[in-house]
Structures are given as structure tokens and as C-alpha cells.
Design a protein around this motif. Structure first.
Motif, PDB file in Angstrom:
ATOM      1  N   HIS A  61       4.775  30.633  25.466  1.00 21.53           N
ATOM      2  CA  HIS A  61       5.602  31.455  26.466  1.00 21.53           C
ATOM      3  C   HIS A  61       5.656  30.706  27.721  1.00 21.53           C
ATOM      4  O   HIS A  61       5.025  29.874  28.106  1.00 21.53           O
ATOM      5  CB  HIS A  61       5.007  32.914  26.477  1.00 21.53           C
ATOM      6  CG  HIS A  61       4.891  33.587  25.095  1.00 21.53           C
ATOM      7  ND1 HIS A  61       3.916  33.374  24.311  1.00 21.53           N
ATOM      8  CD2 HIS A  61       5.811  34.642  24.748  1.00 21.53           C
ATOM      9  CE1 HIS A  61       4.246  34.211  23.094  1.00 21.53           C
ATOM     10  NE2 HIS A  61       5.470  34.942  23.486  1.00 21.53           N
ATOM     11  N   ARG A 234       7.728  27.607  37.386  1.00 22.13           N
ATOM     12  CA  ARG A 234       7.205  28.423  35.962  1.00 22.13           C
ATOM     13  C   ARG A 234       5.691  28.584  35.893  1.00 22.13           C
ATOM     14  O   ARG A 234       5.047  27.500  36.467  1.00 22.13           O
ATOM     15  CB  ARG A 234       8.085  28.325  34.835  1.00 22.13           C
ATOM     16  CG  ARG A 234       7.654  27.009  34.139  1.00 22.13           C
ATOM     17  CD  ARG A 234       8.597  26.732  33.005  1.00 22.13           C
ATOM     18  NE  ARG A 234       8.188  25.508  32.331  1.00 22.13           N
ATOM     19  CZ  ARG A 234       8.401  24.157  32.315  1.00 22.13           C
ATOM     20  NH1 ARG A 234       9.328  23.911  33.399  1.00 22.13           N
ATOM     21  NH2 ARG A 234       7.907  23.207  31.851  1.00 22.13           N
ATOM     22  N   ARG A 256      10.104  37.215  35.046  1.00 21.48           N
ATOM     23  CA  ARG A 256       9.974  37.623  33.395  1.00 21.48           C
ATOM     24  C   ARG A 256       9.391  36.827  32.400  1.00 21.48           C
ATOM     25  O   ARG A 256       9.469  35.430  32.678  1.00 21.48           O
ATOM     26  CB  ARG A 256      11.525  38.001  32.776  1.00 21.48           C
ATOM     27  CG  ARG A 256      12.435  36.875  33.091  1.00 21.48           C
ATOM     28  CD  ARG A 256      13.990  37.252  33.098  1.00 21.48           C
ATOM     29  NE  ARG A 256      14.818  36.038  33.154  1.00 21.48           N
ATOM     30  CZ  ARG A 256      14.938  35.123  32.358  1.00 21.48           C
ATOM     31  NH1 ARG A 256      14.384  35.379  31.262  1.00 21.48           N
ATOM     32  NH2 ARG A 256      15.870  34.057  32.535  1.00 21.48           N
ATOM     33  N   THR A 258       9.461  34.512  28.980  1.00 20.80           N
ATOM     34  CA  THR A 258      10.297  33.931  27.818  1.00 20.80           C
ATOM     35  C   THR A 258       9.729  32.993  27.083  1.00 20.80           C
ATOM     36  O   THR A 258       8.460  32.855  27.346  1.00 20.80           O
ATOM     37  CB  THR A 258      11.725  33.583  28.717  1.00 20.80           C
ATOM     38  OG1 THR A 258      12.621  33.049  27.838  1.00 20.80           O
ATOM     39  CG2 THR A 258      11.146  32.099  29.837  1.00 20.80           C
ATOM     40  N   ARG A 259      10.642  32.437  26.214  1.00 18.29           N
ATOM     41  CA  ARG A 259       9.903  31.143  25.602  1.00 18.29           C
ATOM     42  C   ARG A 259      10.375  29.940  25.528  1.00 18.29           C
ATOM     43  O   ARG A 259      11.438  29.716  26.169  1.00 18.29           O
ATOM     44  CB  ARG A 259      10.112  31.462  23.894  1.00 18.29           C
ATOM     45  CG  ARG A 259       9.391  32.755  23.449  1.00 18.29           C
ATOM     46  CD  ARG A 259       9.719  32.888  21.694  1.00 18.29           C
ATOM     47  NE  ARG A 259       9.063  34.062  21.352  1.00 18.29           N
ATOM     48  CZ  ARG A 259       7.701  33.916  21.132  1.00 18.29           C
ATOM     49  NH1 ARG A 259       7.122  32.615  20.906  1.00 18.29           N
ATOM     50  NH2 ARG A 259       7.193  34.930  20.644  1.00 18.29           N
ATOM     51  N   ARG A 262      14.004  28.613  24.901  1.00 20.11           N
ATOM     52  CA  ARG A 262      14.959  29.383  25.594  1.00 20.11           C
ATOM     53  C   ARG A 262      15.963  28.522  26.225  1.00 20.11           C
ATOM     54  O   ARG A 262      17.223  28.592  26.285  1.00 20.11           O
ATOM     55  CB  ARG A 262      14.499  30.684  26.582  1.00 20.11           C
ATOM     56  CG  ARG A 262      15.642  31.572  26.913  1.00 20.11           C
ATOM     57  CD  ARG A 262      15.565  32.437  25.628  1.00 20.11           C
ATOM     58  NE  ARG A 262      16.686  33.641  26.172  1.00 20.11           N
ATOM     59  CZ  ARG A 262      17.866  34.039  25.574  1.00 20.11           C
ATOM     60  NH1 ARG A 262      17.940  33.459  24.383  1.00 20.11           N
ATOM     61  NH2 ARG A 262      18.594  35.003  25.997  1.00 20.11           N
ATOM     62  N   TYR A 266      19.747  28.036  25.587  1.00 22.04           N
ATOM     63  CA  TYR A 266      20.664  28.003  26.800  1.00 22.04           C
ATOM     64  C   TYR A 266      21.681  26.776  26.672  1.00 22.04           C
ATOM     65  O   TYR A 266      22.949  27.023  26.711  1.00 22.04           O
ATOM     66  CB  TYR A 266      20.147  28.050  27.966  1.00 22.04           C
ATOM     67  CG  TYR A 266      19.777  29.499  28.611  1.00 22.04           C
ATOM     68  CD1 TYR A 266      18.441  29.660  29.521  1.00 22.04           C
ATOM     69  CD2 TYR A 266      20.161  30.716  28.305  1.00 22.04           C
ATOM     70  CE1 TYR A 266      18.047  30.839  29.664  1.00 22.04           C
ATOM     71  CE2 TYR A 266      19.768  31.778  28.566  1.00 22.04           C
ATOM     72  CZ  TYR A 266      18.765  31.645  29.231  1.00 22.04           C
ATOM     73  OH  TYR A 266      18.095  33.220  29.774  1.00 22.04           O
ATOM     74  N   GLU A 583      20.166  34.252  34.204  1.00 27.47           N
ATOM     75  CA  GLU A 583      20.426  34.960  32.893  1.00 27.47           C
ATOM     76  C   GLU A 583      21.270  36.156  33.197  1.00 27.47           C
ATOM     77  O   GLU A 583      20.683  37.066  33.956  1.00 27.47           O
ATOM     78  CB  GLU A 583      19.082  35.219  32.083  1.00 27.47           C
ATOM     79  CG  GLU A 583      19.462  35.690  30.824  1.00 27.47           C
ATOM     80  CD  GLU A 583      18.125  35.708  29.962  1.00 27.47           C
ATOM     81  OE1 GLU A 583      17.344  34.927  29.873  1.00 27.47           O
ATOM     82  OE2 GLU A 583      18.064  36.830  29.376  1.00 27.47           O
ATOM     83  N   GLY A 586      21.901  37.858  28.206  1.00 24.29           N
ATOM     84  CA  GLY A 586      21.376  37.075  27.501  1.00 24.29           C
ATOM     85  C   GLY A 586      22.086  35.687  27.604  1.00 24.29           C
ATOM     86  O   GLY A 586      21.957  34.751  26.687  1.00 24.29           O
TER      87      GLY A 586
END
Lengths: 867, 240
Positions: A61, A234, A256, A258-259, A262, A266, A583, A586
Motif C-alpha cells: 500500500h 508518499r 488517503r 491506495t495501492r 494504482r 491511472y 483523483e 476514480g
């Protein structure tokens, strides 16, 4: 059966080497285009995906903070959690002077917590398990000399404690002949910064990260070097899923969970429309190739109908005849597809850098170092080529099965049967047209658009026999009255063999229609972009960091630089531009900040509604503009409200207006810089537009700016004219590959018409012998053949024009809108149609040359003896 | 009118040379109907092809109206076929995409004759051969005899002095064949045309004024009809 194949297939193919070669080439080109595009699409993204995975390491993550990043205070709290490994990361793509200004990835990590995730080690490891790749632990596990251990330890200490010290990977060191202790200069935010190499990270077997061009910094060094004090990009996490989820619940807005995948998702999503459009175009060559195969197989069945009749009389069954023909088609498919795979690989050597360059220009940085050959793409290309061949051979094989024993179907009765199908085909064509209109108008995704285009293409194809038959009848009537004998013979010949001529005409027609449709779309698009550029680019100069070509929105102009520009006496105003990924529902979009008070008086934005004055006045109040593509994607209009996550939580923003924009097809939300600063706290800018006072000579100021900036800042200063030209150059480059694909599809169609004309003329050898025997001169015969092939080309061009225009409508108003959200005004010029006519006539005239040469070599007596 | 001097035609082949015609000599005057009679492969078609310039000899000369075919280039030979020689083929060789009238007037159109003039003459010819009401019929809707009559009309379109007919009755029933032969006979007698007909039919050959027996590329002129005593040519071979 083998004996039958030997007699029936092998000898026929050996006797017709040119026709056989043309079919193989047609299939090969179709497969080559498809494979070339697929490989390019795959290779262009592979480096990006590989890099994302390599840099993410074992992280499951990540916690991201959007524009502002993750504050140090949050990082510290996360690192205190004993159940989860939390490793802060800053990433940046910088140009490196020692690498001839090629990009290098800067990765800032905390070396004391990062090892479980990325396992960066200063020592070569031998067969160690994943859990044991800790920087410190590795020294105990590997048996090394004391000298090597001391060296590695020294490097680590320098890296972790001294400012501006970094580690580089062995592959990078070898490429640039660098060693520990050397200095490197990297371009960060318009400024060249010096870094000292503390140590070299050796290549580790099975570790992709050590293969990258990487410069690793301690997190503190990274924050200082990259001007990220107080935050990181991050925090990567590794640990129990439940523990991580619990951590996420306590995250303050806008952070937030996320993985890592992601980011790849994107980019995939960002590029999906672009890739899909290229793939669809590549399939055009296969589609056109199928006509070539059908025509050639049909000709060959007709040429061998007497043979087939006799074989049937001798006891060969219908199934065996069909089987022999399918086997022949399979051989074409196998060898043609095989050849296509080779050609596709070579084509990918061009398409890969071309597509990569476009992706770099428009989307994300991709560094294609090696062209990989993906087995699944090769297999897909091969089997698709084979299947397309078999489908195209189906009707000719069934036709062969109908041949009665020893009563070889006369050509006239075959044509009579074919003529009776003409009205039915026309009805089918009408049906496809209706389907095309319904699908195009129905709401749906971009695949509906492609389905509509395919239905329209099929409509045009099925309509071709009726068109050919009718037009040749009209032409014959006219020529009969005017006693133009060669023209009359030519038009009658086309009509008399409509079962074959219509197919050849259809193949050329569909290729020309796609060329015309694409050209209208591209020219319309270019026109719209030109209008948009003229309206929006009004500053005298545009300044951006040089490194923005690779670092994209991460590269910013230093604050002092902006102040310096604003203070110049020649400058009337400066617009600042800031774009950041965001984002929304989504999907990836861009938040853009500008200075409304500057642009409102000096640009001419194209708004979809409302007055310019009212729209601009709304921005300082905290309202936003959205681009057309955003409005299309998210079904948003002026007056609607967007909910965006800010540093203080979710907030509503009223949409003041929708504006035309072609710069970011993902969509953008534009706001005044004050709104951006209040809600996201980020005030650094990516570029600046400089407006000069009246009577200031732009050349003088350009010189001044260049002198001011050259020693300290690495910026690119573009005049208004230069930037407009750059925009159009990028546009032209983007569509360069489209032109190549169109050309290849046209070549396939050309091969089709060469093959068709060759077969048609050779089949009529005796007829030509008769004409020569009764007194037609060679010049008259040549004129007749030219008129015949020119007429076929002319018919193809004539039908291609309305078909091409209709395809352009679907491309512009359906596919483009659903792919990219852009609305374009159709502009159609006479030159485009003239080009189509020129291509068609040139192709058909050229196609007649070889058959004429062959005919001339046959004596009249020999021609009369032909069956 | 037609003089053939030591005409020879051979073909090179992987297995060696094949001689289709061996040193043929003959003279044909205007108004003569000549039959070349022989089995398949005897050289009849080869001789006809050489007479109209469709093929070139290996040796010898063909002189028509004082003009040596060997001295002609392709265009001159083409014009010869268009204006001096009319050819009637065994399988009719009508163009399938043209109707009967269009097939007939084709040679005139090749000459650039005014379309109306050509049509008028074409219709007259078709009427002469009983096809007035089939002028716009396509070849595949005509019987064999009708097709052959159309072919004869085409051959006569430019009023050539020489008619060459290669097995003109080969694909016709006997009654129709006789009719065609009568037409050819009439052409030679009433229009003073040279008619040279290749045939393997004895019945067809008896329509001719002169008979030449062909065997293995050699020409033998016979004074009597082939219907006389079987296997007994009565005149010595003038070529020996």
C-alpha cells in the motif's frame, strides 16, 4: 488426400508465383501492422510499469497526499506503528549532465526503514532470501573480505549523514563511467544541483531496481535537494492488511490510502483511448487484406473450375474439395502471418520510439531502452492473421463445393448468379448503414463508435456491387452513344465480371475511405487546435523549466525567478500556471491554477456558454472552469457543483463555465491561484506567461531574459510564435504514425487491386488474342486496359468520398468525443478529395502495368490457344 | 493473291524441336475456296495463323496482295488483320460483354468508322445472315449456329478480300454447319473473296474448290475431293 493436394494445390501455386506472392505479402502486411502497433504499445508502457513495480518493491500500500504530499508529522506518526513498515519516499525525474542530459530517476528514502520494501544493498548478494536483504544484515550474511565490508560501510555512512551525497546503480555508473567520489549534476526545478557519489549499488540478480538508472538519496538530502522541506511524496507500507486499514482510518484529509499499482492503472486509463485508436487503425490493414485473400481465392477457384469439375467426376467429394481449398488458405495464412511477424518486429523498431515520443509529449515520461518481444502479441498476431485468411477463404471454398462434376460452371452462369445477389447485397448494405447510424447515435462507450465505423464500412462494401453495376451501365450507355469503343469494352468488362471487380473495387474503396476519413478528422482537429491556440496563447513569452519534458508537473520555477520577471520594467503582467494530478471519481484529472486578473483581459478563451466577462469574474470568487473533455467525461455543465478533496476536507466548487481545451484530454478543473492556494496550499508554479508593455521589442527582452537566466536557471523561453509552432509540431508528430498506418493499409489495398487486375486480365487472354486477331492494335488494347483499370480506380474513389466523409463524422463526433472528450468542428477541403482520386487513379494505373507487360509477351497465336 | 513460299514453323521445346509446318508452298487466287484438310495436329491452324500474321514463321514468306508479311511491323500486321483478312474461329470467340451488333461492328470501330455508318452496315450484315431480330442479343443467349453467323458477319465487316476460317463447323450440328459452309462458298463465288478453311471434316472439305491434305506439317494438294477412294491421294506432293 495428399495426392489430391499435390495435384490440386501445389502445382497451381507453383504456376502462379506472382499471385501467390501478392497474397502472402497482403497477409504479411496486415499482420505486420497489427503486431508492430501492439509491440509498440506494449513496449512503450512496459518500461513505465516495470519502473513502478521496481520502485514500489514489496510495498503493498501507499499513502499519498496529492498536491501537498504527506507532511513530516504524519510520516513520523506512521513510522511509530509497530505492526506496519512505513517508508517515506520522494521521487523525481531529473536530467543528468553527466549522462548527456538523459533522465535519471531520483529516489529519496529513509535507509533505516526502507530495506524490507526495496532491499537496496551496497553489497552483492548471493542467493539470499527476500527477508534478508537488509542493508545492515547483508554484511553479516555474505562472506566478504574485510576491505569490501569497510568500503561498503563507508559509503553507507557518507550517504546517510552527509548532505548532497547519493548512491547510484551499477548500470548507471557503467553507462556514464562514474565512480564513487565523482560529482553529478542533476537538473531540479530549473536549477542544476551537484551531488557526490557516495557508493555504487551493485547489480543484484532478480532485483529489477538495481537495473534501473537510479540515484538514491537519503530522505533528508532529498527534501533539501528537491525543495520538499516538510513533506514527502508518499509513504510506502508493508504489513498486515487489517493494521494498514486501521492506520488509514486515522489519516487527515487529503491523505488517503491506495495501492502502488494504482499509478499504473491511472496511466493505463490515461492511455487507453490513445492505444485503442491505434489498435483499431492497425486492424484496418487486416480488414483490407481479407478482401485481397477473398478475391485471390475466388479467382483461383474460377480458374480451376474445370479441374474441380473433372476431379468431382472422378470421385472426389465436395468435402475433399473444400478441405483442399481450406488447406491452401491455411498455407497462405501460416506463411503470410509468419512473414508478417518478422515484418511486424521491424516495423515496431519505428513505431515504438514514435509512440513512446507521443506518450512522452502528451502523457507521462516513458524511457524505452529495450524492445521486448511479447510472446502473447506474437501469438495473437499469428492466429488473427490465420483466422482472417480462413474467414476470407470461406465463400470461395463453398463456391468450389458447388461445382458440378464434369460440368464446369460456365463463367457466364456464375456471373448471372452473382448478378442476382447484387440487389440482396445492396439491401444488406442499407441494413448496415441503418445499424451504423443507430449505434453512432446511441449513448455508449468508444467501442460503440468503432462498431458504428465498422458497420458503415460494411455498408459501403456491400453497396459496392450495385454501385459498380449501375455506374458501368450508365457509363456504357453514354459511351455507346458516343462510340468510344475502348471505354465501352472496358466498362462492359467490369460489369461482366462484377463478382470479382466489385470486390477489388470495394477493397480499394474502403482503404481510401479510411484515408479520407482520417485526413478530414486530422485536418479538422488541426484547424480546431489552431483556433484554440490562437485564442489561448496570447502572452509574448512562455517560460518553463527545461526539465519539465521529463519531470512533467513536478518541475517548478523558483519563486525568486518569478519575482525577478515581475519586476522587469518591460513586463506588464505575468500569468502563472500550475497543474497537478488529482483523483476525481476514480479517474485522473488535473487541477490547474492561473491568474484570472491577468488572463481575463489578455486572452480569448472559448467558452461554451456565458459572457467572457461574467465567467472571468466568477473565478476570484472561488468558482471554477472545467474543460470540455472534463465536462464530457463526467457529464458536468455550467452551474453544476464539483466536490473536491482539499487539505481541509471535501468542498463544493461551483462550475462557472465550460471552456474549450485540447491540452489535457484527461480533463482539467481550472481556478484562480488564490483558490488553489487556499484549498491545497501549493503555490509553486510550473510555467509563466509574460505579457510585455506596449512598444517593448520582444527580441530585446528575449535577449535580456536569456542573459539573466543563463548562469543560474535552466529554463526554456519560448516566444509566442515558437510555442504555437511547438504545439502544432507535437500535433503533427502525434499523427505521423497514423499516416504510416494509413499508407500501409493503402499498400495492402493496392496489392489487392494489382492482384485483381492481374487475374482479370490474364483470365481474358484469349479474348485479348481475339481482339488482336481481328485487328485491334497493341496501342488500342493498351488504352482499353488502362481505361478499365482507371475506371475501377475511379469507381473506388467516387464511392470512397461519401463513405470517407461519413467515417469522418463518426471519427469526429463519436469516437473522438468518447475517447478524449474533445469536440471538433468538421472542416472538409477539396484537396482531400483530390488526393483520394489521385491515389486511386495512380494505384489502378500502376496496377495495370505488370499485367500489360505480361500480355505483351504472349503472342497472339498463343493467346488464342488459351482456355 | 496469296503466295506462300517455303513456309516453315517449328517450336523449340525441352524435348527438342517440334516442326508444326514443313516448307509449304502454295498460291491462291481471288475467288478460290481452299480447304486445308487433315487430322488434329496436322498444322492447319498453324498455317492459318501464319497467313494472317497472328504468328511468325521460322522460315519462308507469305505474300498477300504483293505485301510480304515478314516485312511488316506489328501495326502493319494488325492493320492487315483488320482490313485485309477476316477470321472466323472454331469457338466463335465473340466478346461476351458485347451484343451481336456490337461484336459485328467492332472491326469498323477499330478503324474509327462513324458509329452510325458502322451500325447500319452491321445491321445489314446481320439481316443478310438471318439475324436481323437478334441484333441486341448477348452471345450466351445465341445458339452455336447463330454465334458462328455473327462471327462471320464480324469477319466481313470491313469487307476484307480474304476470309480465313479455322474449323468453322467444328462446334456445330451438321445442318447448321452446312449452312455456314454455304455462306463461305457464296463469299468466294459471289464476292470473289479468297476463302481458306481448315477442317478435319470431309463433308466440309467438299465445299471447297481446291483441297489440300495436311499431314505432319506437310501439304499435299489433291485434285479430287477427299470423299474419293479412302487413303489414296492422287496427285503427287508439289513440295517434293
Amino acid at each position: 488426400m495428399l495426392r489430391l493436394i499435390k495435384i490440386f494445390n501445389a502445382r497451381h501455386l507453383r504456376r502462379k508465383p506472382l499471385e501467390t506472392f501478392l497474397v502472402l505479402l497482403g497477409i504479411a502486411l496486415g499482420v505486420a501492422v497489427m503486431v508492430g502497433i501492439d509491440l509498440a504499445n506494449e513496449n512503450a508502457l512496459r518500461s513505465f510499469h516495470d519502473n513502478v513495480e521496481a520502485v514500489a518493491g514489496r510495498a503493498t500500500h501507499e499513502i499519498t497526499g496529492g498536491q501537498s504530499g504527506v507532511p513530516d508529522s504524519v510520516v513520523a506518526r506512521l513510522m511509530q506503528n509497530n505492526n506496519v513498515v512505513a517508508a517515506p519516499v520522494i521521487e523525481y525525474l531529473a536530467l543528468c549532465r553527466e549522462a548527456e542530459n538523459r533522465p535519471i530517476r531520483l529516489l529519496a528514502i529513509d535507509p533505516f526503514v526502507d530495506s524490507p520494501l526495496r532491499g537496496i544493498s551496497l553489497q552483492k548478494q548471493n542467493g539470499m532470501g527476500d527477508e534478508e536483504s537488509d542493508l545492515a544484515a547483508s554484511t553479516a550474511k555474505v562472506s566478504l573480505s574485510q576491505k569490501d565490508f569497510d568500503s561498503a560501510f563507508d559509503s553507507f555512512v557518507k550517504f546517510a549523514t552527509q548532505p548532497n551525497h547519493a548512491l547510484i546503480t551499477q548500470s548507471f555508473a557503467e553507462q556514464c563511467s562514474l565512480h564513487a567520489g565523482d560529482s553529478l549534476h542533476v537538473l531540479v526545478n530549473s536549477v542544476w544541483k551537484e551531488v557526490v557519489i557516495a557508493g555504487i549499488i551493485p547489480r543484484q540478480e532478480g532485483d529489477r531496481l538495481s537495473d534501473e538508472n537510479l540515484l538514491v538519496l537519503d530522505i533528508a538530502t532529498g527534501q533539501e535537494l528537491l525543495d520538499r522541506l516538510g513533506a514527502v511524496d508518499r509513504v510506502d507500507l508493508l504489513g498486515d492488511e487489517a493494521a494498514i486499514e486501521k492506520l488509514a482510518e486515522q489519516l487527515p484529509s487529503p491523505l488517503r490510502l491506495t495501492r502502488p499499482q494504482r499509478r499504473s492503472e491511472y496511466v493505463n486509463s490515461m492511455l487507453s483511448s490513445f492505444r485503442l485508436n491505434l489498435t483499431a487503425l492497425s486492424l484496418l490493414a487486416v480488414f483490407v487484406g481479407m478482401f485481397l485473400i477473398y478475391n485471390t481465392m475466388m479467382f483461383s477457384v474460377l480458374q480451376r473450375r474445370k479441374q474441380i469439375g473433372i476431379l468431382r467426376c472422378l470421385g472426389v467429394t465436395r468435402k475433399q474439395v473444400v478441405g483442399a481449398l481450406f488447406l491452401e488458405a491455411s498455407l497462405f495464412g501460416v506463411f503470410g502471418s509468419g512473414l508478417g511477424l518478422f515484418l511486424g518486429y521491424f516495423l515496431s523498431q519505428y513505431t515504438t520510439p514514435a509512440i513512446g515520443s507521443t506518450i512522452n509529449d502528451l502523457y507521462v515520461f516513458v524511457d524505452i531502452t529495450r524492445a521486448h518481444v511479447d510472446g502473447s502479441i506474437i501469438a495473437k498476431g499469428f492466429f488473427l492473421g490465420l483466422i482472417a485468411t480462413l474467414i476470407a477463404a470461406l465463400l470461395p471454398a463453398l463456391e468450389a463445393a458447388k461445382i458440378a462434376p464434369a460440368v464446369a460452371t460456365r463463367r457466364s452462369s456464375l456471373e448471372t448468379r452473382a448478378t442476382s445477389f447484387v440487389p440482396r447485397f445492396a439491401i444488406a448494405g442499407l441494413g448496415f448503414f441503418v445499424v451504423a447510424v443507430i449505434i453512432a447515435l446511441a449513448p455508449g462507450g468508444v467501442l460503440f463508435g468503432f462498431a458504428a465505423a465498422l458497420a458503415l464500412a460494411l455498408a459501403a462494401v456491400f453497396f459496392t456491387p450495385l454501385f459498380t453495376s449501375t455506374m458501368t451501365r450508365v457509363i456504357s450507355t453514354f459511351l455507346q452513344r458516343s462510340a468510344a469503343m475502348t471505354g465501352l469494352l472496358a466498362s462492359r468488362a467490369i460489369r461482366g465480371a462484377v463478382s470479382r471487380t466489385a470486390v477489388a473495387i470495394a477493397a480499394l474503396m474502403i482503404s481510401l475511405a479510411m484515408v479520407l476519413g482520417m485526413q478530414i478528422m486530422i485536418n479538422s482537429f488541426r484547424g480546431s487546435i489552431q483556433t484554440w491556440v490562437n485564442s489561448i496563447l496570447q502572452a509574448d513569452f512562455y517560460i518553463a523549466p527545461i526539465g519539465s519534458t521529463v519531470a512533467k508537473w513536478q518541475a517548478v520555477l523558483p519563486d525568486e525567478f518569478l519575482l525577478m520577471i515581475e519586476r522587469l520594467p518591460e513586463v506588464e503582467a505575468v500569468n502563472t500556471y500550475r497543474a497537478g494530478e488529482f483523483e476525481y471519481e476514480g479517474r485522473l484529472i488535473y487541477l490547474v491554477s492561473i491568474r484570472a486578473e491577468v488572463l481575463s483581459e489578455r486572452t480569448d478563451f472559448i467558452f461554451k456558454e456565458g459572457s467572457d466577462r461574467d465567467n472571468w469574474r466568477a473565478l476570484p470568487r472561488g468558482e471554477v472552469f472545467v474543460s470540455e473533455s472534463f465536462a464530457q467525461r463526467f457529464t458536468v455543465a455550467a452551474g453544476d457543483s464539483l466536490m473536491l478533496q482539499t487539505k481541509n476536507g471535501f468542498r463544493h466548487f461551483r462550475v462557472a463555465a465550460v471552456f474549450v481545451d485540447y491540452s489535457l484530454d484527461q480533463g482539467q478543473v481550472m481556478m484562480d491561484h488564490s483558490t488553489y492556494a487556499v484549498n491545497w496550499g501549493e503555490v509553486r508554479i510550473n510555467s509563466a506567461g509574460v505579457f510585455l508593455k506596449q512598444h517593448v521589442d520582444p527580441k530585446d527582452l528575449l535577449h535580456k531574459l536569456t542573459m539573466l537566466t543563463k548562469e543560474k536557471y535552466a529554463v526554456q523561453i519560448n516566444s509566442n510564435f515558437d510555442l504555437r509552432r511547438q504545439v502544432l509540431n507535437i500535433f503533427d508528430k502525434t499523427f505521423a504514425i497514423t499516416h504510416v498506418l494509413q499508407m500501409l493499409a493503402t499498400i495492402v489495398a493496392f496489392i489487392g487491386i494489382v492482384s485483381a487486375i492481374l487475374s482479370l486480365l490474364i483470365e481474358r487472354t484469349r479474348e485479348f488474342g481475339t481482339l488482336r486477331a481481328i485487328g485491334m492494335s497493341w496501342a488500342q488494347l493498351r488504352r482499353m486496359i488502362f481505361v478499365e483499370s482507371g475506371l475501377m480506380g475511379g469507381l473506388a474513389a467516387f464511392l470512397a468520398m461519401p463513405a470517407g466523409f461519413a467515417l469522418a463524422l463518426i471519427l469526429v463526433h463519436v469516437i473522438n468525443v468518447r475517447s478524449f472528450g474533445w469536440l471538433i468542428a468538421i472542416r472538409s477541403q477539396p484537396l482531400e478529395y483530390a488526393q483520394v482520386a489521385a491515389i486511386a487513379l495512380s494505384a489502378s494505373f500502376l496496377a495495370a502495368l505488370y499485367p500489360m507487360w505480361r500480355l505483351k509477351r504472349i503472342s497472339v497465336a498463343a493467346a488464342l490457344r488459351e482456355e | 493473291m496469296i503466295r506462300i513460299e517455303s513456309l516453315r514453323k517449328s517450336y523449340g521445346h525441352a524435348d527438342g524441336e517440334i516442326v508444326a509446318l514443313r516448307s509449304v508452298n502454295m498460291e491462291i487466287a481471288a475467288g478460290e475456296f481452299v480447304a486445308l484438310y487433315g487430322a488434329s495436329g496436322s498444322g492447319k491452324s498453324t498455317l492459318l495463323n501464319l497467313l494472317c500474321g497472328v504468328d511468325t514463321p521460322s522460315a519462308g514468306r507469305v505474300i498477300i496482295d504483293g505485301k510480304d508479311l515478314a516485312a511488316m511491323d506489328d501495326l502493319e500486321a494488325t492493320l492487315l488483320r483488320r482490313n485485309t483478312v477476316g477470321f472466323v474461329f472454331q469457338f466463335f470467340n465473340l466478346l461476351p460483354t458485347l451484343d451481336a451488333l456490337e461484336n459485328v461492328i467492332l472491326p469498323a470501330q477499330l478503324n474509327g468508322v462513324n458509329h452510325r455508318e458502322a451500325e447500319a452496315r452491321g445491321r445489314a450484315l446481320l439481316a443478310q445472315f438471318g439475324l436481323a431480330d437478334r441484333w441486341n442479343a448477348m452471345p450466351d443467349t445465341l445458339s452455336g449456329g447463330q454465334q458462328q453467323r455473327v462471327a462471320v458477319c464480324r469477319a466481313l465487316m470491313n469487307d476484307p478480300p480474304v476470309i480465313l476460317a479455322d474449323e468453322p463447323t467444328g462446334n456445330l450440328d451438321s445442318e447448321t454447319g452446312l449452312h455456314i459452309l454455304s455462306i463461305l462458298k457464296e463469299l468466294s463465288q459471289k464476292q470473289n473473296k479468297i476463302v481458306v478453311m481448315a477442317t478435319h471434316s470431309q463433308e466440309a472439305a467438299r465445299f471447297a474448290d481446291r483441297f489440300f491434305h495436311m499431314r505432319d506439317g506437310e501439304l499435299f494438294e489433291t485434285s479430287r475431293s477427299p470423299l474419293s477412294a479412302p487413303g489414296a491421294p492422287s496427285v503427287a506432293n508439289p513440295n517434293r
